[in-house]
Write a protein that holds these residues in place. Structure first.
Motif, mmCIF file in Angstrom:
data_model
loop_
_atom_site.group_PDB
_atom_site.id
_atom_site.type_symbol
_atom_site.label_atom_id
_atom_site.label_comp_id
_atom_site.label_asym_id
_atom_site.label_seq_id
_atom_site.Cartn_x
_atom_site.Cartn_y
_atom_site.Cartn_z
ATOM 1 N N ARG A 50 34.437 61.959 40.822
ATOM 2 C CA ARG A 50 34.656 63.062 39.891
ATOM 3 C C ARG A 50 34.061 62.755 38.516
ATOM 4 O O ARG A 50 33.590 63.652 37.817
ATOM 5 N N SER A 51 34.063 61.509 38.111
ATOM 6 C CA SER A 51 33.620 61.115 36.775
ATOM 7 C C SER A 51 32.284 60.383 36.781
ATOM 8 O O SER A 51 31.977 59.641 35.852
ATOM 9 N N ARG A 52 31.468 60.583 37.794
ATOM 10 C CA ARG A 52 30.223 59.827 37.950
ATOM 11 C C ARG A 52 29.313 59.946 36.726
ATOM 12 O O ARG A 52 28.828 58.954 36.207
ATOM 13 N N ARG A 53 29.057 61.148 36.251
ATOM 14 C CA ARG A 53 28.147 61.325 35.103
ATOM 15 C C ARG A 53 28.729 60.732 33.826
ATOM 16 O O ARG A 53 28.010 60.147 33.016
ATOM 17 N N GLY A 54 30.013 60.884 33.624
ATOM 18 C CA GLY A 54 30.648 60.288 32.445
ATOM 19 C C GLY A 54 30.579 58.772 32.455
ATOM 20 O O GLY A 54 30.374 58.138 31.420
ATOM 21 N N ILE A 55 30.748 58.198 33.626
ATOM 22 C CA ILE A 55 30.657 56.744 33.753
ATOM 23 C C ILE A 55 29.229 56.287 33.482
ATOM 24 O O ILE A 55 29.003 55.256 32.842
ATOM 25 N N GLN A 56 28.236 57.061 33.945
ATOM 26 C CA GLN A 56 26.838 56.718 33.669
ATOM 27 C C GLN A 56 26.546 56.809 32.174
ATOM 28 O O GLN A 56 25.825 55.972 31.621
ATOM 29 N N TRP A 57 27.107 57.803 31.489
ATOM 30 C CA TRP A 57 26.912 57.899 30.044
ATOM 31 C C TRP A 57 27.576 56.735 29.324
ATOM 32 O O TRP A 57 27.073 56.248 28.312
ATOM 33 N N ALA A 58 28.703 56.282 29.837
ATOM 34 C CA ALA A 58 29.334 55.088 29.268
ATOM 35 C C ALA A 58 28.417 53.878 29.431
ATOM 36 O O ALA A 58 28.357 53.019 28.545
ATOM 37 N N GLY A 59 27.690 53.808 30.549
ATOM 38 C CA GLY A 59 26.720 52.740 30.752
ATOM 39 C C GLY A 59 25.582 52.805 29.752
ATOM 40 O O GLY A 59 25.150 51.782 29.212
ATOM 41 N N VAL A 60 25.090 54.014 29.492
ATOM 42 C CA VAL A 60 24.021 54.187 28.501
ATOM 43 C C VAL A 60 24.510 53.756 27.125
ATOM 44 O O VAL A 60 23.829 53.008 26.415
ATOM 45 N N LEU A 61 25.703 54.218 26.750
ATOM 46 C CA LEU A 61 26.247 53.861 25.437
ATOM 47 C C LEU A 61 26.517 52.366 25.323
ATOM 48 O O LEU A 61 26.321 51.777 24.258
ATOM 49 N N THR A 62 26.924 51.747 26.408
ATOM 50 C CA THR A 62 27.147 50.299 26.405
ATOM 51 C C THR A 62 25.846 49.545 26.164
ATOM 52 O O THR A 62 25.793 48.615 25.354
ATOM 53 N N LEU A 63 24.782 49.962 26.861
ATOM 54 C CA LEU A 63 23.488 49.296 26.662
ATOM 55 C C LEU A 63 22.960 49.506 25.252
ATOM 56 O O LEU A 63 22.397 48.582 24.646
ATOM 57 N N ILE A 64 23.149 50.704 24.680
ATOM 58 C CA ILE A 64 22.724 50.968 23.303
ATOM 59 C C ILE A 64 23.524 50.112 22.329
ATOM 60 O O ILE A 64 22.971 49.537 21.387
ATOM 61 N N PHE A 65 24.833 50.007 22.555
ATOM 62 C CA PHE A 65 25.670 49.193 21.692
ATOM 63 C C PHE A 65 25.271 47.720 21.757
ATOM 64 O O PHE A 65 25.194 47.043 20.731
ATOM 65 N N ILE A 66 25.005 47.215 22.940
ATOM 66 C CA ILE A 66 24.587 45.815 23.092
ATOM 67 C C ILE A 66 23.258 45.575 22.390
ATOM 68 O O ILE A 66 23.066 44.584 21.687
ATOM 69 N N TRP A 67 22.306 46.508 22.566
ATOM 70 C CA TRP A 67 21.005 46.385 21.911
ATOM 71 C C TRP A 67 21.163 46.397 20.392
ATOM 72 O O TRP A 67 20.548 45.593 19.680
ATOM 73 N N ALA A 68 22.007 47.292 19.870
ATOM 74 C CA ALA A 68 22.214 47.372 18.427
ATOM 75 C C ALA A 68 22.888 46.102 17.900
ATOM 76 O O ALA A 68 22.544 45.611 16.819
ATOM 77 N N ALA A 69 23.841 45.561 18.648
ATOM 78 C CA ALA A 69 24.511 44.337 18.214
ATOM 79 C C ALA A 69 23.547 43.162 18.184
ATOM 80 O O ALA A 69 23.591 42.356 17.241
ATOM 81 N N ILE A 70 22.665 43.072 19.154
ATOM 82 C CA ILE A 70 21.668 42.002 19.152
ATOM 83 C C ILE A 70 20.696 42.166 17.989
ATOM 84 O O ILE A 70 20.332 41.196 17.316
ATOM 85 N N ALA A 71 20.300 43.411 17.703
ATOM 86 C CA ALA A 71 19.393 43.677 16.590
ATOM 87 C C ALA A 71 20.037 43.311 15.263
ATOM 88 O O ALA A 71 19.391 42.683 14.399
ATOM 89 N N VAL A 72 21.293 43.664 15.064
ATOM 90 C CA VAL A 72 21.990 43.325 13.826
ATOM 91 C C VAL A 72 22.126 41.815 13.692
ATOM 92 O O VAL A 72 21.902 41.239 12.627
ATOM 93 N N TYR A 73 22.507 41.157 14.778
ATOM 94 C CA TYR A 73 22.649 39.697 14.743
ATOM 95 C C TYR A 73 21.324 39.025 14.391
ATOM 96 O O TYR A 73 21.298 38.104 13.569
ATOM 97 N N ASN A 74 20.251 39.472 14.996
ATOM 98 C CA ASN A 74 18.940 38.857 14.721
ATOM 99 C C ASN A 74 18.495 39.108 13.280
ATOM 100 O O ASN A 74 17.838 38.253 12.675
ATOM 101 N N ASN A 75 18.823 40.265 12.718
ATOM 102 C CA ASN A 75 18.421 40.553 11.337
ATOM 103 C C ASN A 75 19.280 39.808 10.321
ATOM 104 O O ASN A 75 18.825 39.515 9.224
ATOM 105 N N LEU A 76 20.530 39.505 10.680
ATOM 106 C CA LEU A 76 21.388 38.793 9.740
ATOM 107 C C LEU A 76 21.180 37.287 9.786
ATOM 108 O O LEU A 76 21.510 36.595 8.817
ATOM 109 N N HIS A 77 20.677 36.757 10.854
ATOM 110 C CA HIS A 77 20.518 35.318 11.004
ATOM 111 C C HIS A 77 19.040 34.914 11.091
ATOM 112 O O HIS A 77 18.615 34.307 12.054
ATOM 113 N N ASP A 78 18.305 35.234 10.066
ATOM 114 C CA ASP A 78 16.874 34.848 10.048
ATOM 115 C C ASP A 78 16.683 33.453 9.581
ATOM 116 O O ASP A 78 17.217 32.834 8.818
#
Length: 78
Positions: A50-78
């Motif tokens: 019943r929630s297949r598409r919502g779960i997939q969107w949660a996956g997209v948001l999770t990957l975006i959040f992980i990518w953003a966290a890695i980008a912030v970490y790399n920019n703060l620790h040069d």
């Protein structure tokens, strides 16, 4: 002849993008993230279809959040 080859290649690419990436990878990433956030309460087995598409969107948001966290970490620790 060329049109048949192009149609076949197009269908293979469509299969890879839709079935493998969207329906498997994003679904599993989203499901894992939701299970971790809700401490194993959601999604229950009856809610999966019943929630297949919502779960997939949660996956997209999770990957975006992980990518953003890695980008912030790399920019703060040069």
């Amino acid at each position: 002849m060329f049109e048949e080859v192009a149609r076949t290649v197009g269908s293979i690419v469509k299969y890879i993008v839709v079935d493998v990436i969207l329906d498997f990878v994003l679904f599993q990433v989203g499901r894992g993230a939701l299970l971790a956030i809700t401490l194993g309460r959601y999604p229950a087995r009856i809610d999966l279809e019943r929630s297949r598409r919502g779960i997939q969107w949660a996956g997209v948001l999770t990957l975006i959040f992980i990518w953003a966290a890695i980008a912030v970490y790399n920019n703060l620790h040069d």
